[in-house]
Enzyme design. Structure first.
Site, PDB file in Angstrom:
ATOM      1  N   SER A 299       8.600  -3.473  10.143  1.00 41.51           N
ATOM      2  CA  SER A 299       9.118  -2.188   9.683  1.00 41.51           C
ATOM      3  C   SER A 299      10.635  -2.237   9.733  1.00 41.51           C
ATOM      4  O   SER A 299      11.216  -3.241  10.144  1.00 41.51           O
ATOM      5  CB  SER A 299       8.596  -1.063  10.570  1.00 41.51           C
ATOM      6  OG  SER A 299       9.210  -1.156  11.846  1.00 41.51           O
ATOM      7  N   LYS A 300      11.234  -1.143   9.308  1.00 47.92           N
ATOM      8  CA  LYS A 300      12.693  -1.096   9.193  1.00 47.92           C
ATOM      9  C   LYS A 300      13.416  -1.507  10.467  1.00 47.92           C
ATOM     10  O   LYS A 300      14.482  -2.104  10.428  1.00 47.92           O
ATOM     11  CB  LYS A 300      13.127   0.319   8.809  1.00 47.92           C
ATOM     12  CG  LYS A 300      13.123   0.529   7.329  1.00 47.92           C
ATOM     13  CD  LYS A 300      14.158   1.587   6.938  1.00 47.92           C
ATOM     14  CE  LYS A 300      14.109   1.833   5.450  1.00 47.92           C
ATOM     15  NZ  LYS A 300      13.461   3.094   5.111  1.00 47.92           N
TER      16      LYS A 300
END
Ligand code: GLU
Length: 470
Positions: A238-239
Site C-alpha cells: 500500500s501507499k
C-alpha cells in the site's frame, strides 16, 4: 499448436500500480515467448469509479514499460451489444432466468440461510418460474445445485469449489447492465483468450466464470493466480510502503528494463539469477516457476538492480533517457556527443537517472562557483595557486585532452611542484566541479574540454588570490 493469447484487463479506477504491472508483465512475457498475442482491455463498466485520467495513466505506464499490445485497447463500455447477445444465449438455453425478487427479499433469504448456519445466498425462488422480462427484473445464472467446480490452477494446483455453495448469481442488473464476472467471460471467449494469469484476489471469481464457460460451451482457458505483492512488513502493498504507481518509479529515475526485471523476480524465479535483460526474461519465463508465496517489494533491491541495469546499458542508449532529468534541473543539455561523454563518466556511479543528473551539475553550469565551502577551505589554499597555474599551462600546451595525453601534463606538474597526484587532484577537483566528489579527474577533464578546464582553473586561482588579499 494453438496460438497463445493472453490479456491484461485493468479497471481504470486509478493509476497502474506495482501489482497490476507485474500481472501485465507476466501475460506479456508469456505471449512474447510463445509468439502469441497480448490483448489490452479496459474494464470500465464501473462508470462511477472509472475515469479517463486513469485510462491515460495506464497507457502512459504501459508505454513507459514498453509492454506493447497486439490487440485493443478494447473498452467494455463499447461492447454492450455483444454482452446482450450472450445474455440472450443463456436465456435461450435455459441457463439463465429473470428474477423479480427485491433486494429486501434477497436480504431476507441471506439472513434465513445464516440463521441455519448455511452460507448466505439467494434461494432460487424464481429459478423455475419462467418469468418474462420486466422493468425490475434481474437476470440470474442457473448455477448447478450439486457437484464440484475445479479450478485447475497452473500456479496453485487444483482448487475445488462445491457447487451447492454457489448461488444463482446476477449476470444482468435490472437497469440492463451486465455484471463483472459475466462480461469478463464474454470478453475472454470472444477475444480468444486461452491463458489467464491474474492476481489471486480474483480466485473466488474463477468458479463462477468456469460455470459460465461451461454453460456457453466454450473451451476453458488455462488459469494461473499469482500471489499478491506485499510490503517488507508482509502487509499487502500500500501507499505507506512507498510509491504505488508505476510511473512514479519512472520519475524517480528507474529504467523500464530494471523495473520489469524487478517485477518479474517478485514472484517468479529462474535458479538464483537476479539480473535479466528484457530478452532473457522473454526466453526464460515460465508459468511453472511462478512461486506460491507472495512477493515482497523492496525498493532497496529495486535500486540495486537499477544500478546494474544502468551500468549494463550502452551510454548512447542512456542519453535520451537521462535527458529529461537534465532538463528538469534546468541544464541546457542536448542528446549529443557531450552528453554521451558526461554519461560515460557517471553511469558506473549512479543508481538512478536522477542521481546521474544530480552528478552532472558541473558539466552544465558555466561557473561552478560558489564552491562548496568545506571543500574550498580544505583544498583551495594559497600554496595551491601556482600548481593550478602550472597545470593550466601544461594542459594548454597539449594537442588534445585525451586521458592518456593528460597524464604527461600531470606528471610534469607533479615533478615541478614536488607533490603527489593526490595533493594535486583534490584542488583540481574542487576547481572543476565546485565540490570534492566527482568522477575521475582524467575522464572528467577529457569530457569538459580545454576551454572549460582552463577557465575553471583560472577562476580557482583568482579565488585563492581574492582570499589572500582580504
Ligand atoms: N479488471 C480486473 C482488475 O483490474 C482484472 C480482472 C481479471 O483479470 O480477470 O483487477
Amino acid at each position: 499448436m494453438e496460438t497463445i493469447i493472453t490479456r491484461f484487463p485493468p479497471s481504470p479506477t486509478g493509476y497502474l500500480h506495482v501489482g497490476g504491472a507485474r500481472t501485465a508483465l507476466f501475460n506479456w512475457l508469456y505471449a512474447r515467448q510463445n509468439h502469441g498475442k497480448f490483448v489490452l482491455r479496459i474494464e470500465d463498466t464501473d462508470t462511477v469509479r472509472s475515469t479517463q485520467a486513469s485510462v491515460d495513466a495506464i497507457f502512459d505506464a504501459m508505454r513507459w514499460l514498453e509492454l506493447d499490445w497486439d490487440e485493443g485497447p478494447y473498452f467494455q463500455t463499447q461492447r454492450f451489444d455483444i454482452y446482450r447477445t450472450y445474455l440472450q444465449k443463456l436465456l435461450d438455453s435455459g441457463d439463465a432466468y429473470y428474477c423479480t425478487c427485491s433486494p429486501e427479499d434477497v436480504e431476507a433469504m441471506r439472513q434465513k440461510a445464516m440463521a441455519t448456519g448455511a452460507k448466505p445466498k439467494y434461494d432460487g425462488r424464481c429459478r423455475e418460474r419462467g418469468l418474462p422480462p420486466s422493468p425490475n427484473a434481474v437476470i440470474r445464472f442457473k448455477s448447478p445445485l450439486s457437484g464440484t467446480t475445479v479450478v485447475e490452477d497452473v500456479i496453485k494446483g487444483n482448487i475445488v469449489f462445491q457447487n451447492r455453495e454457489q448461488d444463482d448469481f446476477v449476470i444482468c442488473r435490472s437497469d440492463g447492465t451486465p455484471t463483472y464476472n459475466f462480461v469478463v467471460v464474454v470478453d475472454d471467449i470472444t477475444m480468444g483468450i486461452n491463458t489467464i494469469i491474474r492476481g489471486d484476489d480474483h480466485v473466488m471469481n474463477t468458479p463462477k466464470q468456469i460455470l459460465l464457460y461451461k454453460a456457453l460451451k466454450a473451451p476453458l482457458p488455462v488459469f494461473g493466480h499469482v500471489p499478491m505483492v506485499l510490503g517488507k512488513d508482509k502487509a499487502r502493498l500500500s501507499k505507506r510502503h512507498g510509491a504505488m504507481s508505476v510511473t512514479a518509479y519512472r520519475d524517480m529515475g528507474f529504467l523500464p528494463d530494471a523495473f520489469l526485471n524487478y517485477l518479474a523476480r517478485l514472484g517468479w524465479s529462474h535458479g538464483d539469477q537476479e539480473f535479466f535483460t528484457r530478452q532473457e526474461l522473454i526466453e526464460k519465463f515460465s508459468l511453472k516457476n511462478i512461486g506460491r508465496s507472495p512477493g515482497v517489494f523492496d525498493v532497496d533491491k529495486l535500486t540495486a538492480l537499477n544500478a546494474d541495469h544502468i551500468r549494463a546499458t550502452p551510454v548512447g542508449q542512456l542519453a535520451p533517457r537521462v535527458l529529461p532529468f537534465m532538463r528538469q534541473k534546468g541544464y541546457d543539455a542536448a542528446d549529443d556527443a557531450y552528453l554521451v561523454g558526461v554519461i560515460g563518466t557517471l553511469h558506473a556511479r549512479s543508481k538512478t537517472l536522477v542521481e546521474m543528473a544530480d552528478g552532472a551539475h558541473f558539466y552544465y553550469r558555466e561557473d561552478v562557483r560558489p564552491y562548496d565551502e568545506k571543500a574550498a577551505r580544505k583544498f583551495l589554499k594559497p600554496a595551491v595557486a601556482p600548481v593550478l597555474t602550472m597545470l593550466a599551462e601544461a594542459l594548454e600546451a597539449l594537442p588534445d585532452l585525451a586521458e592518456k595525453t593528460q597524464e604527461a601534463a600531470f606528471k610534469q606538474v607533479m615533478e615541478k611542484a614536488g607533490l603527489g597526484f593526490g595533493k594535486i587532484a583534490q584542488p583540481v577537483r574542487v576547481a572543476l566541479t565546485g565540490t570534492s566528489v566527482s568522477p575521475g579527474i582524467f575522464e572528467m577533464i577529457a569530457v569538459l574540454g580545454k576551454a572549460r578546464v582552463l577557465a575553471r582553473l583560472k577562476a580557482a586561482g583568482e579565488y585563492i588570490q581574492s582570499l589572500e588579499s582580504t
